[in-house]
Design a protein around this motif. Structure first.
Motif, PDB file in Angstrom:
ATOM      1  N   CYS A 165       0.771  -1.280  -0.012  1.00  0.00           N
ATOM      2  CA  CYS A 165      -0.142   0.074   0.019  1.00  0.00           C
ATOM      3  C   CYS A 165       0.846   1.354  -0.043  1.00  0.00           C
ATOM      4  O   CYS A 165       0.377   2.395   0.423  1.00  0.00           O
ATOM      5  CB  CYS A 165      -1.061   0.051   1.060  1.00  0.00           C
ATOM      6  SG  CYS A 165      -2.000  -1.491   1.357  1.00  0.00           S
ATOM      7  N   GLY A 166       2.035   1.165  -0.329  1.00  0.00           N
ATOM      8  CA  GLY A 166       3.037   2.429  -0.267  1.00  0.00           C
ATOM      9  C   GLY A 166       3.489   2.976   1.114  1.00  0.00           C
ATOM     10  O   GLY A 166       3.810   3.986   1.237  1.00  0.00           O
ATOM     11  N   ASN A 239      -3.254  -4.725  -1.631  1.00  0.00           N
ATOM     12  CA  ASN A 239      -2.571  -3.747  -1.757  1.00  0.00           C
ATOM     13  C   ASN A 239      -3.446  -2.522  -1.656  1.00  0.00           C
ATOM     14  O   ASN A 239      -3.275  -1.181  -2.116  1.00  0.00           O
ATOM     15  CB  ASN A 239      -1.789  -3.427  -3.306  1.00  0.00           C
ATOM     16  CG  ASN A 239      -0.740  -2.692  -3.134  1.00  0.00           C
ATOM     17  OD1 ASN A 239       0.212  -2.434  -2.138  1.00  0.00           O
ATOM     18  ND2 ASN A 239      -0.110  -2.098  -4.356  1.00  0.00           N
TER      19      ASN A 239
END
Ligand SMILES: *[C@@H]1O[C@H](CO)[C@@H](O)[C@H](O)[C@H]1NC(C)=O
Ligand SMILES: *[C@@H]1O[C@H](CO)[C@@H](O)[C@H](O)[C@H]1NC(C)=O
Ligand SMILES: *[C@@H]1O[C@H](CO)[C@@H](O)[C@H](O)[C@H]1NC(C)=O
Ligand SMILES: *[C@@H]1O[C@H](CO)[C@@H](O)[C@H](O)[C@H]1NC(C)=O
Ligand SMILES: *[C@@H]1O[C@H](CO)[C@@H](O)[C@H](O)[C@H]1NC(C)=O
Length: 449
Positions: A165-166, A239
């Motif tokens: 998910c950054g 994600n």
């Protein structure tokens, strides 16, 4: 004090006084507000048994989870700050110190099975409030209030997880707990809140940078949506490609207070715009200026945790009005009408001071009683006193709590007692969001992002 002169007209004066037999509240009188808060708080205190011989300080009896006890003591810290009544300071200090765990970071070993980042942070925010409100440190080698909040920050920024998910914090701390795969808004919002308030208290850019980073990530991934609506969370096994769009009052509130702290320090347009957006955004939780837990209140599906959420939006609206004075015209009508509606129905129980879940100006109590309902009424009523206060202390302005930037920095996320959770266990006993998502039917308009 400019209390009465700044009071805004909010409808018929007949509404100013609640009916006899209930908690009396005249919102134009600080004394009346204090006395209403006193009645409601004494009722709240009657749920707590942790100070009895043989009981454990910092725990509420079933069905309340550990985190809610931390939230309740935050309410008592604020109660003392707003009213000057110190009758709960003894149990508050005892409970907060009893739950710091062997690492001094609010991660007690015997709460491992239910320990989410949000649970830990609710205790951390109580310690932060103690520092801001100048509750005296205990001394005697016991950690200061400020250092406990710093310890929570220091354990949590290390959990920032860019593998999916950054970025973002996961809900759960330990891999074996249900909800480890959920990156939720309350966990990230609590982290944002603590970072922003540490930034305000200490002026150290490290905290401000993390607050900024948490906000930017939530925005990028869509947990903060358009119109500054705060959604519940997202699955990291996907994600974070799809968002759970349920909205809760406390998610908006926890960010409101953090954004207010960021604005207070920076006074820049960016944070002013964000804060104003959040305050307009919480309009979704108000009907005729009365706060409603929209996702579950009217359909009767609020669980034990959710029954307390209005407490936190109320608390943080008061905090926001204190430190960002230009927000007061927006906040006052919401806070004042909600407080009147809350107090009006605190008319049940042995002393006619038990508050229900649903706030209403017609004085009808819905017979839902508990720590959450009682705390919510307390917070919304006592927050009215913000106008009589000078606002949270900082290191340079009045602060008395000792800083320890390294607190909690040697903590590793390995629980002392590893006790596997089985499916039959009280799964993810921390703030249960994900597990109830499927069971809650909300109006279609509500789900619209
Ligand atoms: C009612 O008042 C009595 C006497 O002050 C007190 O001991 C008790 O805890 C109160 N109960 C509630 C629920 O407020
Ligand atoms: C948890 O651990 C603390 C500290 O060891 C202990 O005092 C307490 O009795 C334990 N039990 C609960 C329910 O907190
Ligand atoms: C996961 O999401 C992040 C942030 O949106 C993105 O940067 C990254 O490329 C995504 N990874 C995969 C494998 O799709
Ligand atoms: C920031 O908050 C403090 C209270 O903590 C308050 O005294 C001050 O006026 C606020 N700053 C601004 C610019 O409003
Ligand atoms: C600011 O906070 C960070 C994180 O706790 C710490 O490493 C750093 O030493 C602090 N800087 C100052 C100037 O206090």
């Amino acid at each position: 004090m400019k209390f009465t002169s700044t009071l805004r007209a909010i409808g018929a004066s007949a509404l100013l006084l609640s009916s006899v037999g209930a908690v009396e509240l005249d919102i134009t009188s600080p004394d009346s507000i204090k006395s209403a808060a006193k009645s409601i708080s004494e009722n709240l205190r009657s749920y707590y048994t942790g100070d009895r011989p043989g009981d454990v300080p910092g725990n509420l009896p079933d069905p309340y989870y550990w985190w809610e006890c931390g939230a309740m003591f935050n309410a008592f810290v604020d109660y003392w700050y707003y009213t000057g009544d110190d009758q709960f300071n003894g149990i508050t200090t005892q409970a907060l110190q009893a739950q710091i765990g062997h690492n001094g970071a609010f991660m007690p070993a015997n709460q491992s099975k239910t320990l989410g980042n949000d649970d830990q942070a609710f205790w951390g925010m109580a310690a932060m409030s103690a520092a801001e409100n100048k509750l005296p440190d205990v001394g005697d080698g016991k950690p200061s209030w400020l250092s406990l909040a710093q310890a929570v920050f220091n354990t949590q920024y290390k959990r920032w997880d860019e593998t999916t998910c950054g970025g973002g914090l996961r809900w759960q701390i330990y891999t074996f707990n249900n909800g480890y795969n959920y990156k939720n808004t309350i966990s990230n919002g609590c982290f944002f809140n603590i970072a922003a308030r540490l930034y305000k208290y200490l002026g150290n850019d490290t905290y401000g940078d993390w607050a900024e980073k948490a906000w930017e990530w939530e925005l990028a991934v869509g947990l903060i949506g358009k119109d500054y609506h705060f959604y519940d969370g997202s699955d990291d096994t996907l994600n974070c490609s799809s968002i759970n769009h349920i909205q809760w009052t406390y998610n908006a509130g926890v960010h409101m207070a953090g954004a207010a702290a960021m604005w207070n320090v920076t006074q820049n347009e960016k944070w002013r715009t964000r804060l104003e957006g959040i305050i307009i955004g919480v309009g979704v939780f108000f009907k005729d200026n009365i706060m409603v837990e929209m996702a579950c209140e009217n359909n009767g599906k609020c669980d034990v945790d959710q029954r307390s959420f209005k407490a936190y939006l109320s608390r943080w609206m008061g905090y926001t009005a204190l430190i960002a004075p230009w927000t007061r015209d927006m906040i006052d009508p919401l806070l004042q009408t909600s407080a009147q509606a809350a107090a009006k129905q605190c008319n049940a129980g042995p002393n006619q001071t038990s508050c229900g879940l649903k706030w209403t100006l017609d004085g009808v109590n819905d017979n839902n009683f508990g720590v959450g309902e009682q705390m919510a009424a307390l917070e919304v009523v006592q927050s009215l006193l913000y106008r009589t206060m000078s606002g949270p202390a900082t290191e340079e302005k009045g602060g008395i709590s000792e800083s320890n930037p390294d607190a909690g920095s040697d903590v590793t996320d390995v629980p002392i007692t590893f006790d596997r959770v089985t499916t039959g266990d009280k799964a993810g006993a921390s703030i249960l969001t994900i597990l109830v998502l499927m069971s809650i039917l909300v109006g279609a308009w509500w789900m619209v992002s």
